[in-house]
Scaffold this active site. Structure first.
Site, mmCIF file in Angstrom:
data_model
loop_
_atom_site.group_PDB
_atom_site.id
_atom_site.type_symbol
_atom_site.label_atom_id
_atom_site.label_comp_id
_atom_site.label_asym_id
_atom_site.label_seq_id
_atom_site.Cartn_x
_atom_site.Cartn_y
_atom_site.Cartn_z
ATOM 1 N N ASP A 376 8.136 -33.694 5.313
ATOM 2 C CA ASP A 376 8.195 -34.929 5.679
ATOM 3 C C ASP A 376 6.968 -35.451 6.003
ATOM 4 O O ASP A 376 5.803 -34.789 5.916
ATOM 5 C CB ASP A 376 9.034 -34.861 7.040
ATOM 6 C CG ASP A 376 8.461 -34.302 8.093
ATOM 7 O OD1 ASP A 376 7.267 -33.888 8.227
ATOM 8 O OD2 ASP A 376 9.143 -33.948 9.196
ATOM 9 N N ASP A 419 12.103 -39.971 6.206
ATOM 10 C CA ASP A 419 11.263 -39.628 5.700
ATOM 11 C C ASP A 419 11.104 -37.773 5.355
ATOM 12 O O ASP A 419 10.194 -37.250 4.736
ATOM 13 C CB ASP A 419 9.714 -39.747 6.502
ATOM 14 C CG ASP A 419 9.750 -39.039 7.605
ATOM 15 O OD1 ASP A 419 10.959 -38.865 8.330
ATOM 16 O OD2 ASP A 419 8.671 -38.441 8.031
#
Length: 501
Positions: A376, A419
């Site tokens: 991420d 994300d």
């Protein structure tokens, strides 16, 4: 008849013919003896059971009007009779197909006069009597005729004409599509027009509801070509429409009366043999398949309708095949979109789950090392809060591009949500190779990103779970290991890679 003339001379007709036949012919005999000329047809005499005869009794009348007897002339007209019966069967077959079609089928001569209509004409418009022999104006009125006359004249000039029509005649479909086809004689001269009318009301209503993005589908439904055939109980083709020539290059005059398997080929026949047998046993059958045409393969939906007679026997089947290629392509595109992340173009969670299960199945078979990386973007929320969600979306798309550019051809990247990203490394040689790919990703992500006048820098944290061939884990267990490693990287300061034990 297998009898010598001298065997008949001197015998009565009753002696020669027998009581039953003589009684049947007695009205003609008596008429001839009254001086009436008699002419009639009959199938079979004596041994000629399959032969069709034309008989004529000519009275032998004297000058004073007395009938002395009559002359008998008998001609063998079997060939002519068979041709007439074949023509009648062909006309009955065309009538049966036309009456079963959902739309209107007709023929007009050059005077706009109907010479043929199917049964739907009477049903659609509640006509009090048949239109045969009447002009379009006489049947539907002058305004209707003048509205379609230019189109009919185009067809009489030798052109195929297709147009949409809003119906004003009570009883018929509100919206129709009309197709006029020139009817030519052997010399090529146009002697009339065939009319094909289909009900387009449902399609018109659908067109009013759908958005511009559905125009392609609408165009397909407005122009659905159809293959029509009649196959008899011996699996011989008795009727084929012209679409067979357009799609398959079949010479219709050479295909009629031949076995179906010879016309369509053994492979095509074998793929439909089961459905054909079911229809010939009296069952209505619907199925889909791929048809190889001159223009390429088409997805078609086919219906087999048994030709059931009153006694329950099946004399053949009607077949209709409709092109649904565009509809199938639309379904496949929707399925593809459901498996792709719309922002980044990477696989979404649904596709990732399928890919991971397949990769694990290959791993179990081949025992080749395999790895999963969770990633991420570090401090991604700050990007959104500082520069807005537009900048955040741009970062996510750039992040996805860098992932794809840094991976091998055998690797797969997916976006799970927000994300959070994941990478499947398949067919590895060692854990060092997996670590090398992950390190390459880290370096690629660190490069500054230009966003308008901004120059953004971002990094990623990664967790890697590795299988060396000796351990078997489920997809869930593998993902838990990679996720834990990811949080170890975050806890250790981010912008780093951690590998699970």
């Amino acid at each position: 008849m297998g009898i010598a003339p001298d065997q008949l001379v001197g015998r009565t007709m009753r002696e020669f013919l027998g009581d039953d036949v003589h009684a049947e012919l007695l009205p003609h005999i008596e008429g001839a003896l009254r001086g009436e000329r008699r002419k009639f047809e009959r199938t079979g005499w004596k041994e000629n059971a399959a032969t069709h005869f034309l008989a004529e009794y000519v009275p032998d009348v004297r000058a004073d009007g007395v009938v002395d007897g009559f002359f008998i002339m008998v001609l063998d007209i079997t060939d002519r009779h068979r041709a007439e019966m074949s023509l009648q069967r062909s006309e009955a077959l065309v009538r049966a197909i036309a009456d079963r079609m959902p739309g209107l089928t007709s023929r007009m001569d050059r005077d706009y006069r109907y010479t043929f209509v199917n049964a739907n004409y009477m049903r659609w418009f509640s006509l009090p009597e048949s239109p045969l022999g009447k002009t379009v104006a006489e049947v539907f009125g002058g305004p209707v005729f003048e509205g379609v006359r230019p189109r009919i004249d185009e067809a009489l000039a030798g052109r195929d004409v297709v147009f949409d029509l809003t119906n004003t005649v009570p009883g018929g479909a509100e919206f129709m599509q009309v197709h006029y086809v020139p009817d030519r004689d052997d010399s090529g001269r146009v002697i009339g027009v065939y009319g094909l009318v289909t009900d387009r009301t449902e399609q018109q209503r659908a067109r009013e509801r759908i958005e511009a993005s559905e125009r392609q589908l609408r165009a397909v439904t407005d122009n659905l070509p159809v293959l029509i055939t009649y196959v008899d109980a011996q699996e011989k083709l008795r009727f084929m429409n012209g679409t067979f020539h357009d799609w398959l290059g079949v010479e219709l005059d050479k295909a009629i009366d031949r076995p179906l398997v010879e016309v369509v080929g053994a492979e095509h026949y074998a793929s439909r043999r089961e459905y054909l047998c079911a229809a010939l046993a009296g069952q209505r059958v619907e199925f889909e398949g791929v048809l190889k045409t001159l223009a390429g393969p088409l997805n078609v939906q086919t219906v087999y309708v048994p030709d059931l007679r009153d006694d329950g026997t099946v004399h053949g089947i009607f077949t209709l095949s409709t092109d649904v290629t565009a509809l199938k392509a639309g379904e496949q595109e929707l399925q593809r979109l459901a498996r792709v992340d719309t922002l980044t173009g990477l696989a979404n969670r649904r596709q990732f789950d399928e890919l991971l299960e397949r990769a694990l199945a290959r791993y179990r078979r081949a025992k080749r090392p395999f790895a999963l990386i969770f990633l991420d973007i570090d401090h991604f929320k700050t990007v959104n809060d500082t520069h807005g969600h537009g900048a955040g979306d741009a970062v996510l798309k750039e992040f996805a591009l860098r992932l794809q550019a840094s991976l091998r051809e055998t690797d797969v990247a997916a976006r799970l949500s927000g994300d959070e990203f994941v990478v499947i490394l398949d067919g590895l040689g060692s854990v060092a190779e997996a670590q090398a790919v992950a390190t390459k990703l880290l370096h690629s992500i660190r490069r500054p990103m230009a966003l308008g006048e901004l120059n953004l820098e971002f990094t990623a944290s990664m967790g890697l779970a590795y299988l060396d061939g000796s351990v078997d884990l489920t997809a869930k267990e593998l993902m838990v290991r990679a996720d834990r490693s990811l949080y170890r990287a975050k806890d250790g300061g981010r912008d780093a890679l951690r590998i699970a034990d």
